[in-house]
Design a protein around this motif. Structure first.
Motif, PDB file in Angstrom:
ATOM      1  N   ASN A 109      47.965 -42.039   9.669  1.00 22.40           N
ATOM      2  CA  ASN A 109      47.209 -43.257   9.918  1.00 22.40           C
ATOM      3  C   ASN A 109      48.032 -44.158  10.831  1.00 22.40           C
ATOM      4  OD1 ASN A 109      46.196 -46.066   9.426  1.00 22.40           O
ATOM      5  ND2 ASN A 109      44.742 -44.892   8.220  1.00 22.40           N
ATOM      6  N   ARG A 110      47.402 -44.679  11.884  1.00 16.38           N
ATOM      7  CA  ARG A 110      48.159 -45.429  12.885  1.00 16.38           C
ATOM      8  C   ARG A 110      47.992 -46.937  12.774  1.00 16.38           C
ATOM      9  NH1 ARG A 110      46.338 -40.792  14.329  1.00 16.38           N
ATOM     10  NH2 ARG A 110      47.658 -39.241  15.350  1.00 16.38           N
ATOM     11  N   SER A 111      47.415 -47.397  11.684  1.00 15.89           N
ATOM     12  CA  SER A 111      47.377 -48.839  11.424  1.00 15.89           C
ATOM     13  C   SER A 111      48.691 -49.226  10.743  1.00 15.89           C
ATOM     14  CB  SER A 111      46.205 -49.164  10.497  1.00 15.89           C
ATOM     15  OG  SER A 111      46.476 -50.350   9.777  1.00 15.89           O
ATOM     16  N   HIS A 112      49.346 -50.286  11.255  1.00 13.81           N
ATOM     17  CA  HIS A 112      50.582 -50.743  10.620  1.00 13.81           C
ATOM     18  C   HIS A 112      50.400 -50.894   9.109  1.00 13.81           C
ATOM     19  CE1 HIS A 112      52.667 -51.792  14.308  1.00 13.81           C
ATOM     20  NE2 HIS A 112      51.681 -52.560  14.706  1.00 13.81           N
ATOM     21  N   PHE A 113      49.272 -51.528   8.749  1.00 11.52           N
ATOM     22  CA  PHE A 113      49.121 -52.013   7.385  1.00 11.52           C
ATOM     23  C   PHE A 113      48.708 -50.895   6.448  1.00 11.52           C
ATOM     24  CE2 PHE A 113      48.254 -55.068  10.695  1.00 11.52           C
ATOM     25  CZ  PHE A 113      49.377 -55.870  10.525  1.00 11.52           C
ATOM     26  N   HIS A 114      47.814 -50.035   6.966  1.00 10.08           N
ATOM     27  CA  HIS A 114      47.384 -48.931   6.120  1.00 10.08           C
ATOM     28  C   HIS A 114      48.520 -47.927   5.935  1.00 10.08           C
ATOM     29  CE1 HIS A 114      44.028 -46.953   4.135  1.00 10.08           C
ATOM     30  NE2 HIS A 114      44.620 -45.834   4.475  1.00 10.08           N
ATOM     31  N   ASP A 147      57.723 -53.007  16.881  1.00 20.17           N
ATOM     32  CA  ASP A 147      56.402 -52.703  17.452  1.00 20.17           C
ATOM     33  C   ASP A 147      56.490 -52.818  18.971  1.00 20.17           C
ATOM     34  OD1 ASP A 147      53.754 -52.025  17.445  1.00 20.17           O
ATOM     35  OD2 ASP A 147      53.032 -54.041  16.972  1.00 20.17           O
ATOM     36  N   HIS A 165      55.501 -52.208  22.083  1.00 21.21           N
ATOM     37  CA  HIS A 165      54.481 -51.813  23.069  1.00 21.21           C
ATOM     38  C   HIS A 165      54.968 -52.061  24.500  1.00 21.21           C
ATOM     39  CE1 HIS A 165      51.032 -50.955  20.391  1.00 21.21           C
ATOM     40  NE2 HIS A 165      51.540 -51.886  19.616  1.00 21.21           N
ATOM     41  N   ARG A 200      53.911 -42.871  19.926  1.00 20.51           N
ATOM     42  CA  ARG A 200      53.361 -41.779  20.725  1.00 20.51           C
ATOM     43  C   ARG A 200      54.454 -41.117  21.542  1.00 20.51           C
ATOM     44  NH1 ARG A 200      48.128 -41.733  19.623  1.00 20.51           N
ATOM     45  NH2 ARG A 200      46.776 -43.522  19.960  1.00 20.51           N
ATOM     46  N   ASP A 232      52.923 -46.755  22.213  1.00 18.38           N
ATOM     47  CA  ASP A 232      51.899 -47.187  21.272  1.00 18.38           C
ATOM     48  C   ASP A 232      52.079 -46.452  19.937  1.00 18.38           C
ATOM     49  OD1 ASP A 232      50.767 -49.031  23.069  1.00 18.38           O
ATOM     50  OD2 ASP A 232      49.692 -47.433  24.106  1.00 18.38           O
ATOM     51  N   HIS A 233      51.211 -46.781  19.005  1.00 17.10           N
ATOM     52  CA  HIS A 233      51.370 -46.270  17.633  1.00 17.10           C
ATOM     53  C   HIS A 233      51.242 -44.741  17.563  1.00 17.10           C
ATOM     54  CE1 HIS A 233      49.833 -50.414  16.026  1.00 17.10           C
ATOM     55  NE2 HIS A 233      50.803 -50.522  16.912  1.00 17.10           N
ATOM     56  N   GLU A 265      46.597 -34.753  17.694  1.00 10.21           N
ATOM     57  CA  GLU A 265      45.965 -35.922  18.343  1.00 10.21           C
ATOM     58  C   GLU A 265      46.953 -36.648  19.258  1.00 10.21           C
ATOM     59  OE1 GLU A 265      42.833 -38.461  16.363  1.00 10.21           O
ATOM     60  OE2 GLU A 265      43.940 -37.796  14.605  1.00 10.21           O
ATOM     61  N   ASP A 325      50.325 -58.025  24.085  1.00  8.67           N
ATOM     62  CA  ASP A 325      50.745 -57.234  25.247  1.00  8.67           C
ATOM     63  C   ASP A 325      49.620 -56.860  26.197  1.00  8.67           C
ATOM     64  OD1 ASP A 325      53.425 -57.083  24.278  1.00  8.67           O
ATOM     65  OD2 ASP A 325      52.799 -55.499  22.904  1.00  8.67           O
ATOM     66  N   ASN A 360      47.574 -50.058  27.617  1.00 12.21           N
ATOM     67  CA  ASN A 360      48.363 -50.459  26.465  1.00 12.21           C
ATOM     68  C   ASN A 360      47.363 -50.736  25.351  1.00 12.21           C
ATOM     69  OD1 ASN A 360      49.718 -52.298  24.549  1.00 12.21           O
ATOM     70  ND2 ASN A 360      51.392 -52.276  26.039  1.00 12.21           N
ATOM     71  N   GLU A 361      47.500 -50.036  24.244  1.00 13.18           N
ATOM     72  CA  GLU A 361      46.457 -50.056  23.200  1.00 13.18           C
ATOM     73  C   GLU A 361      46.562 -51.203  22.214  1.00 13.18           C
ATOM     74  OE1 GLU A 361      46.861 -46.343  21.182  1.00 13.18           O
ATOM     75  OE2 GLU A 361      46.500 -45.159  22.981  1.00 13.18           O
ATOM     76  N   ASN A 362      47.580 -52.013  22.346  1.00 15.42           N
ATOM     77  CA  ASN A 362      47.859 -52.970  21.276  1.00 15.42           C
ATOM     78  C   ASN A 362      46.661 -53.868  20.950  1.00 15.42           C
ATOM     79  OD1 ASN A 362      49.446 -54.044  19.312  1.00 15.42           O
ATOM     80  ND2 ASN A 362      50.876 -55.094  20.672  1.00 15.42           N
ATOM     81  N   ARG A 386      43.436 -52.026  19.561  1.00 12.88           N
ATOM     82  CA  ARG A 386      43.494 -51.614  18.159  1.00 12.88           C
ATOM     83  C   ARG A 386      43.264 -52.796  17.228  1.00 12.88           C
ATOM     84  NH1 ARG A 386      45.376 -47.370  15.450  1.00 12.88           N
ATOM     85  NH2 ARG A 386      46.379 -46.499  17.297  1.00 12.88           N
ATOM     86  N   GLU A 395      40.632 -53.378  14.270  1.00 12.18           N
ATOM     87  CA  GLU A 395      41.119 -53.253  12.894  1.00 12.18           C
ATOM     88  C   GLU A 395      41.132 -54.593  12.158  1.00 12.18           C
ATOM     89  OE1 GLU A 395      44.965 -51.335  12.431  1.00 12.18           O
ATOM     90  OE2 GLU A 395      45.253 -52.291  10.483  1.00 12.18           O
ATOM     91  N   ILE A 440      39.066 -51.699   9.427  1.00 14.73           N
ATOM     92  CA  ILE A 440      39.528 -50.316   9.406  1.00 14.73           C
ATOM     93  C   ILE A 440      38.446 -49.396   8.843  1.00 14.73           C
ATOM     94  CG2 ILE A 440      40.592 -50.296   7.111  1.00 14.73           C
ATOM     95  CD1 ILE A 440      43.069 -48.984   8.565  1.00 14.73           C
ATOM     96  N   GLU A 455      40.231 -43.152  16.804  1.00 10.79           N
ATOM     97  CA  GLU A 455      41.346 -43.307  17.741  1.00 10.79           C
ATOM     98  C   GLU A 455      40.834 -43.266  19.182  1.00 10.79           C
ATOM     99  OE1 GLU A 455      44.819 -43.823  17.235  1.00 10.79           O
ATOM    100  OE2 GLU A 455      44.007 -44.391  15.279  1.00 10.79           O
ATOM    101  N   LYS A 507      41.371 -45.951  22.378  1.00 10.15           N
ATOM    102  CA  LYS A 507      41.843 -45.596  23.725  1.00 10.15           C
ATOM    103  C   LYS A 507      40.852 -46.060  24.791  1.00 10.15           C
ATOM    104  CE  LYS A 507      44.797 -41.870  22.260  1.00 10.15           C
ATOM    105  NZ  LYS A 507      45.039 -40.486  21.975  1.00 10.15           N
ATOM    106  N   LYS A 513      48.553 -59.427  11.153  1.00  6.10           N
ATOM    107  CA  LYS A 513      47.599 -59.519  10.055  1.00  6.10           C
ATOM    108  C   LYS A 513      47.594 -60.914   9.432  1.00  6.10           C
ATOM    109  CE  LYS A 513      47.386 -57.155   5.941  1.00  6.10           C
ATOM    110  NZ  LYS A 513      48.110 -56.462   5.091  1.00  6.10           N
TER     111      LYS A 513
END
Lengths: 417, 468
Positions: free
Chosen positions: A117-122, A286, A288, A333, A343-344, A373, B164, B174-176, B179, B183, B189, B194, B198, B352
């Protein structure tokens, strides 16, 4: 013997009283009579907040795919602090490279879990609860504490605080069924104060507040949480301020929050607080953008602080009693993004530090071409590391904490009981 | 029927809250006080008095329409302070003064909500003025259309720097931001893949700031104008399109409804309550105001389930105390005090925001809360002059006995919502001397002052005082 004794104790603790046969009592007495180390074994957990880029921490410098994927941010073979002929540490990590050379750093590679899972929180929840598959309210360390405490009580080992959290907010990992883990990060302010003009009234106020808290029942949702936290706060402030006096650091800690926190942990370990788990985190991972500088600074802080902590404990002859686990919620990645960052992603290395740790590199680095993935595949399930610590370090049955069996890794000397 | 909560007889309240049949007073005054603890930061006795004359419905109406209220007293007070907004501390103090002195408490409360929702930190952004501009944007659109707000935030320089997007360029995405906008800011979520992230990242390419990092610019050379597919919609999508898709998704309505209910009413709303509020979002063109109206007039807001069911956030605790106790020389380091309790405004711990609820409570934050109570109540703590005079309050109220004093302060500070034992134990505390010996007779003034201060300190340290 080990497991049956523990099961017996837990059963007793759950019943609230101990009803043991004479034979069982004798067995217990024999255990209690075993020589005690100067401090009970403790685990320090450092979470690298933000998703630390594993590939630039433990660099696969011999793999050309690494340089292809990261033309802008790769670390050159000549800069890497080599651990073996395949991987080496980020050049900012000279402190931990020395610890590795002394044989006290274990590097577990490609650690993760199924369906990253690529969510920080999850993902953080997944690491902290030890449950990638579904919602669990308690943390893996909290559940371990429940078992450790029932055992400690039975053996009449006094720990002033079962665990201490140094982060601003209690992480889910330390949520337990039976224990309210105190949070302390500023000892100077950690004191129940009253009006200095009427100092004589302080004792009266404290007594009144303790009586009121102990008898505070009100049918509102958060009252129990507040009552437990209030009582723990008063107890901790009373004991903690006294016990950590007279400590002298045996190493130079670097400036910054992590150095201060580890110094404070050393103070507590040396002062006989006897907590089994200490929790702290370091942010800034983090990355980025502009990762080389950003991650480098954080890794330097991590490496210098942990190396100083290791040295400090050795100076106090307590380095056999403490191990330090370092992990992040995910790696990043494989390919760099357009901003000299990443990225995550998914799998990444986990570090374990301590004199009791069997140093070395565990597992191969993840393939940079056979991906899941677009991300690194894991080879070691993070719960294998948890299981190894629970069993070998704390002498607990990992199944009772993690709900499943996992193949352990020989990261630690065998637990002696 | 005049009162929003009196649609049914007591039986209907029971039905709503079958798990707990304790009945609560069905008086306007009681619920107006709760409304102001939730929709605002508590209220001074004078404010309470005014709102109680208006009644619940008119009070709610006033809170929901800040544009109708004259807030010039606040603005001139702020102007007199001559803040230097290049200084990080100044923007924090400016905002705390707003929370304390505004005539539109719900507007500030919602600004704080959005600050946690669209969390952005000074630590990364650097320039306090840019953060201040974001704060003004959040306030301006606080109760309005969410799509407008989400678009405003997506183009906000502080946000662009924080997540960013400045670096998000054609061919080098840049996906920041992509996402987190899904989310955390809109659908939540589990409602995207994914691939959606992108693709959305490509749609936001070229959404940058100017050189001074003070205004939004669209850099079309850096924008990827190829075909993208986000949440099932295909085309040459840009950031506006993605915002449009996200804001109009029913998932966003539900996500916001749940978060708002948890912020204002209670922590574990059931699905029906969420649906009632989310429906307002869909039928009113993605407006926030009707959602708030729905929460504050929902039958469940007037039950045991909501009453004293939320843990006060640090500003609620601190500003509430100042208002309730009529503290005038409030030369308190307000940003520092709330930061020590876990809410450092303009510097949320992560994208968050603050978890809130139970997360406000730890041993350390409890000690900070206890010590704030000490600071407020003391005759002499660190300051030269005391912040309050309980003796004056007591004589103004004509309090004669220890019982009177305990009942009065319990009443104004915690609605009297404590177990009987607490009340009795506080009386016992009052009936001791400074050396702890029991005394029933008349105390000298200094001892009485000390005991009243101790009483306020103890009540503010009770579990109930931590509840809104």
């Amino acid at each position: 013997m080990k497991i049956s004794r523990r099961k017996l104790l837990i059963k007793g603790a759950q019943a609230g009283t101990f009803c043991l046969s004479a034979g069982e009592l004798l067995k217990l007495a024999a255990c209690a009579a075993e020589p005690q180390a100067t401090a009970p074994r403790a685990l320090v957990v450092i979470w690298l907040n933000g998703g630390n880029d594993g590939l630039n921490m433990v660099v696969p410098y011999a793999d050309s795919a690494y340089y292809t994927a990261r033309p802008g941010i790769a670390i050159k073979p000549g800069e890497v602090l080599k651990l073996n002929d395949k991987v080496g540490l980020n050049p900012a990590m000279s402190g931990l490279a020395r610890v590795y050379a002394d044989g006290h750093l274990a590097v577990c590679q490609a650690v993760g879990y199924p369906r990253a899972n690529r969510s920080h929180f999850h993902s953080r929840d997944i690491w902290e609860t030890g449950s990638p598959d579904g919602f669990v309210a308690s943390g893996w360390l909290g559940r371990a504490l429940d078992h450790l405490e029932s055992e400690a009580r039975a053996r009449q080992i006094v720990s002033i605080l079962p665990a201490v959290n140094l982060d601003p907010v209690l992480p889910k990992s330390l949520v337990s069924h039976h224990i309210a883990v105190p949070t302390v990060n500023n000892l100077a302010d950690f004191d129940f104060r009253t009006d200095p003009k009427f100092a004589g009234d302080r004792k009266t106020q404290l007594a009144a507040l303790n009586d009121i808290y102990q008898n505070f029942a009100l049918g509102r949702p958060h009252v129990e949480l507040l009552r437990d936290a209030g009582l723990a706060a008063n107890k901790a402030s009373d004991k903690l301020t006294k016990i950590v006096q007279g400590y002298k650091a045996g190493a130079n800690y670097p400036g910054g929050g992590l150095g201060d926190a580890l110094r404070f942990i050393s103070q507590m370990v040396c002062g006989g607080v006897n907590a089994r788990i200490y929790n702290v985190s370091l942010g800034g991972f983090d990355t980025h953008i502009n990762q080389r500088a950003g991650q480098g600074n954080q890794l330097r802080q991590l490496s210098d602080a942990v190396a100083a902590f290791h040295q400090d404990l050795a100076a106090h002859h307590l380095d056999r009693s403490v191990i330090t686990l370092i992990y992040s919620e995910f790696g990043r990645r494989v390919g760099e993004n357009g901003s000299q960052g990443t990225d995550h992603g998914a799998a990444a290395p986990v570090l374990l530090v301590g004199k009791a740790v069997s140093g070395g590199v565990y597992g191969d680095h993840a393939s940079l071409t056979s991906l899941d993935e677009g991300d690194l595949k894991y080879a070691i399930d993070y719960r294998q590391i948890y299981a190894s610590i629970l069993d070998k370090w704390f002498g607990l049955d990992p199944h009772e904490v993690l709900g499943k069996n996992f193949e352990e890794i020989n990261l630690l000397e065998k637990h002696r009981t | 029927m005049r009162h929003v909560y009196s649609h049914g007889e007591t039986g209907s309240i029971r039905r709503i809250d079958a798990r707990n049949v304790q009945l609560l007073p069905r008086k306007d005054a009681f619920w107006i006080a709760q409304l102001l603890r939730r929709a605002g930061f508590g209220a001074s006795p004078a404010e309470l008095d005014r709102y109680q004359k208006l009644g619940y419905k008119a009070t709610l109406d006033e809170l929901l329409h800040p544009e109708r209220i004259d807030n010039s007293a606040l603005e001139s007070l702020l102007a007199r302070e001559k803040f230097d907004f290049g200084n990080p501390y100044a923007i924090k103090k400016w905002w705390m003064y707003r929370m304390l002195h505004t005539a539109n408490p719900l507007e500030e409360k919602m600004t704080l909500f959005w600050h946690g929702h669209f969390a952005t930190s000074l630590q990364k952004v650097g320039d306090p003025k840019v953060m201040l501009e974001q704060n003004k944007l959040l306030r301006r659109l606080a109760l309005g259309n969410f799509e407008t707000l989400l678009l405003g935030v997506s183009k906000d320089p502080a946000m662009i720097i924080y997540l960013d997007n400045q670096e998000n360029q054609k061919g080098r995405p840049n996906e920041n931001y992509a996402r987190e906008v899904m989310e955390l800011f809109s659908i939540g979520i589990g409602h995207y893949t994914e691939v959606d992230i992108k693709e959305a990242a490509r749609a936001f390419t070229g959404w940058h700031t100017n050189q001074k990092r003070s205004a939004f610019v669209f850099d079309d050379k850096q924008h990827d104008d190829g075909e993208k597919k986000v949440l099932g919609q295909r085309g040459n999508l840009n950031g506006d399109d993605v915002v449009h898709i996200l804001a109009r998704s029913p998932d966003t309505g539900r996500y916001l409804a749940k978060k708002l209910i948890r912020y204002f009413a209670y922590d574990d709303p059931d699905g029906d309550f969420i649906e009632r509020v989310a429906t307002q979002y869909q039928v009113n063109g993605y407006q926030i105001r009707p959602m708030l109206h729905a929460i504050f007039s929902d039958p469940s807001f007037f039950t045991n389930r909501a009453y004293h069911a939320k843990i006060k956030s640090p500003p609620e605790l601190v500003i509430g105390a100042i208002k309730t106790l009529g503290i005038r020389n409030a030369d308190i380091d307000l940003p520092g005090v709330i930061a020590s309790m876990g809410q450092n405004i303009f510097e949320p711990p992560s994208v968050k925001g603050w978890d809130g609820g139970k997360a406000w409570i730890s041993t350390e934050s409890m000690i900070e809360r206890f010590n704030f109570a000490t600071k407020i109540s003391s005759q002499k703590f660190e300051e030269l002059k005391p912040f309050m005079s309980p003796t004056q309050l007591a004589s103004r109220q004509g309090l004669k006995t220890s019982h009177d004093a305990v009942n009065y302060f319990l009443d104004i500070l915690v609605d009297g919502d404590v177990p009987d034992y607490t009340r009795a134990r506080l009386v016992k505390y009052m009936e001791t001397d400074l050396d702890g010996k029991a005394t029933r007779g008349v105390k000298n003034e200094q001892v009485l002052d000390a005991k009243l201060r101790g009483l306020v300190h103890l009540i503010m340290s009770l579990p109930t005082y931590q509840l809104a």
